[in-house]
Design a protein around this motif. Structure first.
Motif: not given
Length: 469
Positions: A73-99
């Motif tokens: 449940v968490l992995v799928a949500r964080y994976w979606g967050m990471k992809k959304a952050a990468e589409e917006k070029n938000s490196e900090s949000d992508a890093e938070k989701a990856s961690t």
């Protein structure tokens, strides 16, 4: 909101995920069926013993499924967050989701090892007491203890491969686990043939051979899946060193979302074993008949299992991308899929029940008669089971509604199904059809609860990446 909607992209995504998962489930069931058929050729006592011993092992397996699905449940949500952050070029949000992704996997693996240790110790120290929970027939207990003796290491390999597989699926990696399962099936088939019956110079081991063959297949499976996760995967990028990473910042969110799934599935496993205990006291013929029909039910539900897990993944990823309205509509579409797949599964059981029962040559007429009654009952129950499985194990869980699901799953099982099954089976002694229907009555009632919960929209929960430590 519509149960059926012209949405090719949605259905393509669902079945792209679901079909490999379903095929892997089919292969896993194939391994179980091989054990059942081969051990069944030794007689009803070995068949009953392995069936009841595996009822206890299935408690651990369901615990691991709960652990893995809770983490997913968490992995799928964080994976979606990471992809959304990468589409917006938000490196900090992508890093938070990856961690957060890595922390989730780390916590999950640590808990899986802890659970394996506890179950292995119980199986090693008190195998006789475990078997007596299911039956009081000495011959069955002795054979079950022998099966347990060879199954102790299996917990560790089964747990690690199971939770790692679920995590990989949550980020769209569904093909590798399928190919690994094909390899495991082949290994189990050969090892069963050699070890159960004593071919190619090996001793005839009987039920011990079945347990050892399963262990060998699990070792292969774990090496392949965990080897890929730790050394090759480029999505989660979890390495062996991450097993020692700090997880305090995510612990609160992990406990809030994932642990209710573990607790729910764990208590549900105990409830299902209470059902097995009721069945165990209905006699060896009923136990053997149930062993035959349970495999058939699993075969009929492989696509349902795939759609359930894809439901959790799709729901989690869609919410991770921030689209709640789309998630609600997809929930209704998954409900519609549940109705359709349930009806198809029921028809499948009716078609194959005769040939499957007749394939067991060494069973008594009483056992075969009970098996046929159980098949008819399963064909009815599976319609409801398909709907609530896709909703509770998929959509509602993917939405983060894990606490409410924990309450609902166990309330309907312990308050309704188990007492009704005891009344129908052990007090009133009604036919097998009604005993099984009573033991699965929670599936019917829970279907209507799922419809109410879906319509309310309260099942969609917010999930954070944790507070930085």
């Amino acid at each position: 909101m519509k149960l059926y909607k012209k949405d090719p992209e949605f259905y393509k995504k669902v079945f792209t995920l679901a079909l490999p998962i379903a095929l892997q489930s089919l292969i896993t069931i194939g391994v179980n069926m091989l054990d059942t058929l081969m051990v069944g050729s030794l007689g009803e006592t070995p068949l009953s013993a392995t069936s009841l011993a595996n009822s206890f092992i299935s408690i651990y397996q369901i615990f691991c499924m709960g652990l893995g699905m809770g983490a997913s449940v968490l992995v799928a949500r964080y994976w979606g967050m990471k992809k959304a952050a990468e589409e917006k070029n938000s490196e900090s949000d992508a890093e938070k989701a990856s961690t957060a992704l890595k922390q989730t996997v780390c916590l999950m693996i640590r808990l899986a090892i802890l659970l394996a240790t506890l179950f292995a110790l119980a199986t090693l120290i008190i195998p006789d007491k475990i078997m007596r929970l299911y039956t009081d027939e000495t011959a069955i207990i002795d054979e079950g203890m022998l099966y347990f003796r060879w199954s102790v290491p299996t917990y560790f390999f089964l747990g690690l491969s199971l939770v790692s597989t679920i995590v990989l699926r949550s980020v769209g990696q569904v093909k590798l686990p399928l190919f690994v399962s094909i390899g495991a099936l082949s290994i189990n088939l050969c090892a069963n043939y050699i070890l159960i019956f004593g071919h190619f110079g090996f001793p005839r081991m009987g039920v011990a051979g079945a347990a050892l063959a399963t262990l060998i297949a699990r070792i292969f499976e774990t090496c392949a899946i965990c080897g890929y996760l730790f050394f090759k995967d480029s999505r989660i990028r979890f390495k062996l060193g991450n097993l020692f990473m700090k997880t305090k910042s995510l612990l609160g969110e992990y406990i809030r979302i994932s642990i209710p799934v573990l607790v729910s599935d764990g208590i549900l496993a105990l409830g299902n074993n209470s059902v097995a205990m009721v069945i165990g006291r209905l006699g060896a013929a009923f136990v053997a008949a149930n062993a035959i029909t349970s495999v058939t039910q699993q075969l009929s539900s492989v696509v349902i299992t795939g759609v359930s897990q894809s439901g959790a993944i799709v729901t989690g990823q869609t919410l991770g991308m921030g689209n709640k309205e789309k998630t609600q509509q997809q929930g209704y579409q998954f409900f519609g899929l549940g109705i359709a797949l349930g009806i198809l599964s029921g028809l499948f059981i009716l078609l194959v029940s005769g040939p499957i029962v007749n394939s067991y040559k060494n069973l008594s007429a009483e056992t075969c008669g009970i098996a046929r009654q159980l098949m008819y009952s399963i064909s009815f129950v599976v319609v409801f089971q398909a709907i609530n499985s896709i909703m509770t194990k998929g959509v509602l869980r993917g939405g983060g509604d894990t606490k409410m699901l924990m309450l609902a799953d166990n309330l309907f099982l312990w308050v309704l199904a188990i007492p009704l099954g005891i009344l129908i089976g052990l007090v009133l002694h009604l036919p097998a059809f009604w005993i099984y229907a009573a033991l699965k009555s929670d599936q019917i009632v829970k279907t209507f609860w799922c419809a109410i919960r879906l319509r309310s929209g309260k099942w969609i929960k917010n999930i954070s990446t944790g507070t930085p430590s």
